[in-house]
Design an enzyme around this catalytic site. Structure first.
Site, PDB file in Angstrom:
ATOM      1  N   HIS A 130      -0.250  -0.130  -3.776  1.00  0.00           N
ATOM      2  CA  HIS A 130       1.296  -0.112  -4.444  1.00  0.00           C
ATOM      3  C   HIS A 130       1.030  -0.003  -5.995  1.00  0.00           C
ATOM      4  O   HIS A 130       1.881  -0.793  -6.758  1.00  0.00           O
ATOM      5  CB  HIS A 130       2.008  -1.226  -4.056  1.00  0.00           C
ATOM      6  N   HIS A 184      10.688  -0.916  -1.581  1.00  0.00           N
ATOM      7  CA  HIS A 184      10.231  -1.718  -0.590  1.00  0.00           C
ATOM      8  C   HIS A 184      11.053  -2.744  -0.271  1.00  0.00           C
ATOM      9  O   HIS A 184      10.746  -3.930  -0.146  1.00  0.00           O
ATOM     10  CB  HIS A 184       8.703  -2.215  -1.315  1.00  0.00           C
ATOM     11  N   GLU A 199       9.515   2.555   4.296  1.00  0.00           N
ATOM     12  CA  GLU A 199       9.040   2.994   2.988  1.00  0.00           C
ATOM     13  C   GLU A 199       8.781   4.623   3.187  1.00  0.00           C
ATOM     14  O   GLU A 199       7.731   5.021   3.684  1.00  0.00           O
ATOM     15  CB  GLU A 199       7.590   2.548   2.703  1.00  0.00           C
TER      16      GLU A 199
HETATM   17  C1  BGC Z   1       1.944  -2.161   3.322  1.00  0.00           C
HETATM   18  C2  BGC Z   1       1.535  -3.444   4.044  1.00  0.00           C
HETATM   19  C3  BGC Z   1       1.447  -4.695   3.036  1.00  0.00           C
HETATM   20  C4  BGC Z   1       2.892  -4.586   2.548  1.00  0.00           C
HETATM   21  C5  BGC Z   1       3.178  -5.703   1.485  1.00  0.00           C
HETATM   22  C6  BGC Z   1       3.335  -2.470   2.993  1.00  0.00           C
HETATM   23  O1  BGC Z   1       3.501  -1.391   2.269  1.00  0.00           O
HETATM   24  O2  BGC Z   1       1.975  -1.300   4.402  1.00  0.00           O
HETATM   25  O3  BGC Z   1       0.142  -3.529   4.624  1.00  0.00           O
HETATM   26  O4  BGC Z   1       1.177  -5.652   3.379  1.00  0.00           O
HETATM   27  O5  BGC Z   1       3.293  -3.518   2.058  1.00  0.00           O
HETATM   28  O6  BGC Z   1       2.313  -5.482   0.269  1.00  0.00           O
END
Ligand code: BGC
Length: 342
Positions: free
Chosen positions: A106, A175, A305
């Site tokens: 991310h 998110h 997402e």
């Molecule tokens: C990911 C997860 C992660 C979450 C929070 C999601 O987009 O796929 O693995 O724990 O984000 O970071």
């Protein structure tokens, strides 16, 4: 439509954070922070016309800064994981910040979710903009990104527009953690349809192994509507690996996803021009306090997402996430709300 700007707080390093309340005449309302272009509340009407806040969020900037999970945030420069934080572009190897074990997740340690963005009112909403410098978290090229958050016809639209000064890679998503029942309880009873016949198998670290199996006959199959909880705790390899759903699906067609609550009739439809959608069922959300005294925990929401495929820069056979110098990246995802009365 109206937009009201409200002071929200100060980050630990003294940056002022504001909250923009966007109210649309058709009964949908959103509060969006300039910190990470974070959707803090999203209020829609249920079958009895009662307002329901369908996203998880917090009351204070401290909680947004300190808690994990990227609640409601805009994620970039590259959403999801990049293996070892490494990739090669134009023959040069780049190493990104590692913030998820040995991998990049991310956007890194200080991704776009932690920036305070500029904001200006536009028709139907707010336009947020930011500049990510050359070398930010290891990424090449100064990148200008604008995210327009607009409310129209019972939907929230997220339009991403980016230009980079050098060739780079991009993958933006929002998110939000959705719970159509207003944050009460888990989402096992939510009914889900995904217009996707294939998904990406992950390793234990959440990275795609490269296998793209068919969903047919597995716990991953949402091609026909059923409850999220039906096979979430089954012995299917994919759900076992993530303690629930945490995989990218290959979108066949729009709508990419439809989620329904039988309890209050709210239906959410997800439309995107992106090739993939990560279904994440908040498996790692630890017990915590949310907005207005709410109690959140494991599986209390689901994220859809919309995105490029995870780690796609290291899988040349998948759609490309390369943004060439001077070219425009333009993409829209819409979360649309309606009522199912039965
Ligand atoms: C990911 C997860 C992660 C979450 C929070 C999601 O987009 O796929 O693995 O724990 O984000 O970071």
């Amino acid at each position: 439509m109206s937009v009201t700007k409200m002071y929200f707080g100060k980050t630990s390093d003294g940056r002022e954070v504001n909250c923009f309340k966007i109210t649309s005449s058709d009964g949908i309302e959103a509060e969006v922070l300039d910190y990470g272009v974070t959707i803090r509340t999203l209020i829609v009407r249920d079958k009895n016309q009662n307002p329901v806040d369908v996203v998880l969020g917090y009351d204070t900037i401290e909680e947004y800064e300190n808690n994990d999970g990227y609640f409601g945030a805009t994620v970039g420069r590259f959403a999801n994981r990049i293996c070892g934080g490494k990739f090669t572009l134009n023959g040069k190897e780049y190493t990104l910040a590692l913030n998820n074990g040995a991998n990049h997740l991310h956007g890194g340690v200080v991704g776009f979710s932690k920036y305070v963005w500029d904001a200006e009112e536009i028709e139907d909403g707010v336009l947020f903009s930011m500049t990510s410098p050359d070398g930010d978290e290891g990424y090449p090229g100064t990148l200008n990104l604008k995210v327009a958050v607009t409310l129209k016809n019972g939907a929230i639209n997220l339009n991403y527009h980016a230009v980079s000064e050098k060739d780079t890679i991009v993958n933006f998503t929002n998110h939000s953690y959705f719970n159509l029942n207003g944050g009460a309880g888990d989402i096992h009873g939510h009914l889900l349809t995904l217009n996707a016949d294939y998904f990406m198998m992950n390793d234990k670290g959440g990275l795609p192994t490269g296998e793209v199996p068919s969903v047919k006959g597995t716990a991953m199959d949402f091609t026909t509507e059923h409850a999220i909880g039906d096979a979430i705790d089954s012995d299917d390899d994919a759900v076992v690996a993530s303690d629930g759903y945490d995989n990218n699906y290959v979108i066949r067609e729009n709508p990419a996803a439809i989620v329904r609550s039988e309890k209050n009739g709210i239906v959410m439809t997800v439309i995107t021009d992106q090739p993939g959608v990560q279904l994440y069922t908040a498996n790692k959300t630890s017990a915590r306090k949310g907005k207005n005294g709410a109690e959140y925990g494991r599986r209390s929401a689901l994220c859809l997402e919309t995105q490029h495929y995870p780690d796609c820069i290291n899988h040349p056979e998948w759609p490309s996430c390369i943004l060439k110098a001077g070219e425009e990246f333009n993409s829209t995802t819409t979360y649309s709300f309606s009522i199912n009365k039965d």
